[in-house]
Motif scaffolding. Structure first.
Motif, PDB file in Angstrom:
ATOM      1  N   LYS A 166       0.851  -1.221  -0.063  1.00 15.50           N
ATOM      2  CA  LYS A 166       0.039  -0.143   0.096  1.00 15.50           C
ATOM      3  C   LYS A 166       1.032   1.286   0.033  1.00 15.50           C
ATOM      4  O   LYS A 166       0.441   2.271  -0.661  1.00 15.50           O
ATOM      5  N   SER A 167       2.088   1.117   0.550  1.00 17.06           N
ATOM      6  CA  SER A 167       2.910   2.362   0.640  1.00 17.06           C
ATOM      7  C   SER A 167       3.825   2.758  -0.476  1.00 17.06           C
ATOM      8  O   SER A 167       4.242   3.774  -0.579  1.00 17.06           O
ATOM      9  N   VAL A 168       4.127   1.488  -1.501  1.00 17.43           N
ATOM     10  CA  VAL A 168       4.944   2.061  -2.363  1.00 17.43           C
ATOM     11  C   VAL A 168       4.050   2.269  -3.759  1.00 17.43           C
ATOM     12  O   VAL A 168       2.799   2.053  -3.828  1.00 17.43           O
ATOM     13  N   SER A 169       4.708   3.238  -4.495  1.00 14.71           N
ATOM     14  CA  SER A 169       3.767   3.499  -5.561  1.00 14.71           C
ATOM     15  C   SER A 169       3.795   2.778  -6.979  1.00 14.71           C
ATOM     16  O   SER A 169       2.955   2.558  -7.604  1.00 14.71           O
ATOM     17  N   GLY A 170       4.894   2.102  -7.016  1.00 10.33           N
ATOM     18  CA  GLY A 170       4.893   1.112  -8.140  1.00 10.33           C
ATOM     19  C   GLY A 170       5.609  -0.293  -7.924  1.00 10.33           C
ATOM     20  O   GLY A 170       6.434  -0.253  -6.835  1.00 10.33           O
ATOM     21  N   ILE A 171       5.008  -1.243  -8.425  1.00  7.13           N
ATOM     22  CA  ILE A 171       5.555  -2.518  -8.379  1.00  7.13           C
ATOM     23  C   ILE A 171       6.462  -3.050  -9.257  1.00  7.13           C
ATOM     24  O   ILE A 171       6.007  -2.823 -10.361  1.00  7.13           O
ATOM     25  N   TYR A 172       7.429  -3.726  -8.904  1.00  4.55           N
ATOM     26  CA  TYR A 172       8.302  -3.960 -10.052  1.00  4.55           C
ATOM     27  C   TYR A 172       8.718  -5.684 -10.125  1.00  4.55           C
ATOM     28  O   TYR A 172       8.472  -6.145  -9.096  1.00  4.55           O
ATOM     29  N   ARG A 173       9.202  -6.136 -11.110  1.00  2.29           N
ATOM     30  CA  ARG A 173       9.572  -7.583 -11.055  1.00  2.29           C
ATOM     31  C   ARG A 173      11.195  -7.485 -11.762  1.00  2.29           C
ATOM     32  O   ARG A 173      11.611  -6.443 -12.547  1.00  2.29           O
ATOM     33  N   LEU A 174      11.819  -8.321 -11.397  1.00  2.00           N
ATOM     34  CA  LEU A 174      12.958  -8.593 -12.046  1.00  2.00           C
ATOM     35  C   LEU A 174      13.162  -9.621 -13.057  1.00  2.00           C
ATOM     36  O   LEU A 174      12.508 -10.542 -13.101  1.00  2.00           O
ATOM     37  N   ASN A 175      13.689  -8.829 -14.103  1.00  2.00           N
ATOM     38  CA  ASN A 175      13.895  -9.639 -15.478  1.00  2.00           C
ATOM     39  C   ASN A 175      15.129 -10.616 -15.367  1.00  2.00           C
ATOM     40  O   ASN A 175      15.434 -10.739 -14.137  1.00  2.00           O
ATOM     41  N   ASN A 176      15.190 -11.100 -16.343  1.00  2.00           N
ATOM     42  CA  ASN A 176      16.329 -12.650 -16.419  1.00  2.00           C
ATOM     43  C   ASN A 176      17.645 -11.877 -16.174  1.00  2.00           C
ATOM     44  O   ASN A 176      18.677 -12.789 -15.595  1.00  2.00           O
ATOM     45  N   ASP A 177      17.948 -10.628 -16.296  1.00  2.00           N
ATOM     46  CA  ASP A 177      19.388 -10.157 -16.246  1.00  2.00           C
ATOM     47  C   ASP A 177      19.288  -9.397 -14.789  1.00  2.00           C
ATOM     48  O   ASP A 177      20.376  -8.686 -14.366  1.00  2.00           O
ATOM     49  N   GLY A 178      18.224  -9.367 -14.021  1.00  2.00           N
ATOM     50  CA  GLY A 178      18.258  -8.792 -12.606  1.00  2.00           C
ATOM     51  C   GLY A 178      17.858  -7.542 -12.455  1.00  2.00           C
ATOM     52  O   GLY A 178      18.006  -6.867 -11.313  1.00  2.00           O
ATOM     53  N   GLU A 179      17.334  -7.126 -13.671  1.00  2.00           N
ATOM     54  CA  GLU A 179      16.949  -5.655 -13.645  1.00  2.00           C
ATOM     55  C   GLU A 179      15.533  -5.455 -13.159  1.00  2.00           C
ATOM     56  O   GLU A 179      14.767  -6.250 -13.545  1.00  2.00           O
ATOM     57  N   ARG A 180      15.184  -4.100 -12.674  1.00  2.00           N
ATOM     58  CA  ARG A 180      13.935  -3.744 -12.368  1.00  2.00           C
ATOM     59  C   ARG A 180      13.064  -3.403 -13.535  1.00  2.00           C
ATOM     60  O   ARG A 180      13.380  -2.915 -14.660  1.00  2.00           O
ATOM     61  N   VAL A 181      11.905  -4.045 -13.827  1.00  2.00           N
ATOM     62  CA  VAL A 181      10.852  -3.955 -14.747  1.00  2.00           C
ATOM     63  C   VAL A 181       9.376  -3.411 -13.813  1.00  2.00           C
ATOM     64  O   VAL A 181       8.910  -4.253 -13.396  1.00  2.00           O
ATOM     65  N   PHE A 182       9.031  -2.103 -13.960  1.00  2.00           N
ATOM     66  CA  PHE A 182       7.941  -1.927 -13.472  1.00  2.00           C
ATOM     67  C   PHE A 182       6.761  -2.249 -14.055  1.00  2.00           C
ATOM     68  O   PHE A 182       6.776  -2.116 -15.572  1.00  2.00           O
ATOM     69  N   VAL A 183       5.587  -2.719 -13.239  1.00  2.00           N
ATOM     70  CA  VAL A 183       4.456  -2.925 -14.019  1.00  2.00           C
ATOM     71  C   VAL A 183       3.773  -1.872 -14.218  1.00  2.00           C
ATOM     72  O   VAL A 183       3.718  -0.940 -13.638  1.00  2.00           O
ATOM     73  N   ASP A 184       2.569  -2.022 -15.144  1.00  2.00           N
ATOM     74  CA  ASP A 184       1.955  -0.794 -15.468  1.00  2.00           C
ATOM     75  C   ASP A 184       0.744  -0.774 -14.349  1.00  2.00           C
ATOM     76  O   ASP A 184       0.532  -1.716 -13.526  1.00  2.00           O
ATOM     77  N   ASP A 185      -0.196   0.470 -14.305  1.00  2.00           N
ATOM     78  CA  ASP A 185      -0.897   0.642 -13.363  1.00  2.00           C
ATOM     79  C   ASP A 185      -2.216  -0.477 -13.309  1.00  2.00           C
ATOM     80  O   ASP A 185      -2.427  -0.729 -11.952  1.00  2.00           O
ATOM     81  N   GLU A 186      -2.394  -0.815 -14.211  1.00  2.00           N
ATOM     82  CA  GLU A 186      -3.452  -1.987 -14.292  1.00  2.00           C
ATOM     83  C   GLU A 186      -3.006  -3.328 -13.533  1.00  2.00           C
ATOM     84  O   GLU A 186      -3.569  -3.833 -12.628  1.00  2.00           O
ATOM     85  N   GLU A 187      -1.684  -3.890 -13.883  1.00  2.00           N
ATOM     86  CA  GLU A 187      -1.160  -4.956 -13.361  1.00  2.00           C
ATOM     87  C   GLU A 187      -0.892  -4.700 -11.812  1.00  2.00           C
ATOM     88  O   GLU A 187      -1.200  -5.477 -11.115  1.00  2.00           O
ATOM     89  N   ASN A 188      -0.451  -3.433 -11.471  1.00  2.00           N
ATOM     90  CA  ASN A 188      -0.126  -3.021 -10.247  1.00  2.00           C
ATOM     91  C   ASN A 188      -1.459  -3.169  -9.183  1.00  2.00           C
ATOM     92  O   ASN A 188      -1.244  -3.805  -8.240  1.00  2.00           O
ATOM     93  N   GLU A 189      -2.557  -2.716  -9.593  1.00  2.00           N
ATOM     94  CA  GLU A 189      -3.702  -2.747  -8.895  1.00  2.00           C
ATOM     95  C   GLU A 189      -4.075  -4.288  -8.893  1.00  2.00           C
ATOM     96  O   GLU A 189      -4.689  -4.828  -7.762  1.00  2.00           O
ATOM     97  N   ARG A 190      -3.963  -4.990 -10.095  1.00  2.00           N
ATOM     98  CA  ARG A 190      -4.602  -6.434  -9.825  1.00  2.00           C
ATOM     99  C   ARG A 190      -3.696  -7.337  -8.862  1.00  2.00           C
ATOM    100  O   ARG A 190      -4.215  -8.072  -7.931  1.00  2.00           O
TER     101      ARG A 190
END
Length: 147
Positions: free
Chosen positions: A108-132
């Motif tokens: 609830k406190s963070v503005s965006g949620i991310y996933r790590l890709n195969n290279d270990g880099e952060r990839v932020f999800v879009d707003d719709e995915e974030n809410e889901r």
């Protein structure tokens, strides 16, 4: 039962040690007493106290009582074991729920949620995915931990 037997032994011992007297009165009747009569001739009689015997029925009752006590103790131990397991499971469940609630609070406190890709880099999800993701996590916490 055992107490009664001990009491009888204690009461019997002083009687046999005090002495027992036998005499015949003027009517020809025989009497026994712990003191010799004043007005009649008496004989001191030695009484042999019989050892308390434990008959088969008493042994069977004692055996049943011992079996009952053993069974009761075993049942108590089993109940305590089940109770301890339930308490351990409840404590583990509560710890898991605390961790889930803390994670929900973080989401609830963070503005965006991310996933790590195969290279270990952060990839932020879009707003719709974030809410889901947040909605599904709230549902999981509610399902597993209640309100």
């Amino acid at each position: 039962m055992k107490g009664l037997l001990i009491l009888l032994c204690l009461l019997t011992t002083p009687i046999t040690q005090a002495g027992t007297y036998r005499w015949v009165d003027e009517n020809g009747q025989t009497h026994f007493g712990d003191r010799p009569p004043v007005n009649a001739a008496s004989d001191e009689v030695t009484l042999k106290a019989s050892a308390p015997s434990s008959d088969a029925a008493a042994r069977a009752r004692k055996q049943r009582m011992n079996e009952f006590l053993e069974q009761t103790e075993q049942e108590r131990a089993e109940r305590n074991e089940v109770k301890a397991k339930r308490e351990a499971q409840a404590a583990k469940h509560e710890a898991q729920c605390q961790a889930l609630r803390a994670r929900l609070k973080y989401l609830k406190s963070v503005s965006g949620i991310y996933r790590l890709n195969n290279d270990g880099e952060r990839v932020f999800v879009d707003d719709e995915e974030n809410e889901r993701i947040r909605r599904e996590f709230r549902a999981r916490v509610k399902r597993e931990c209640g309100a």
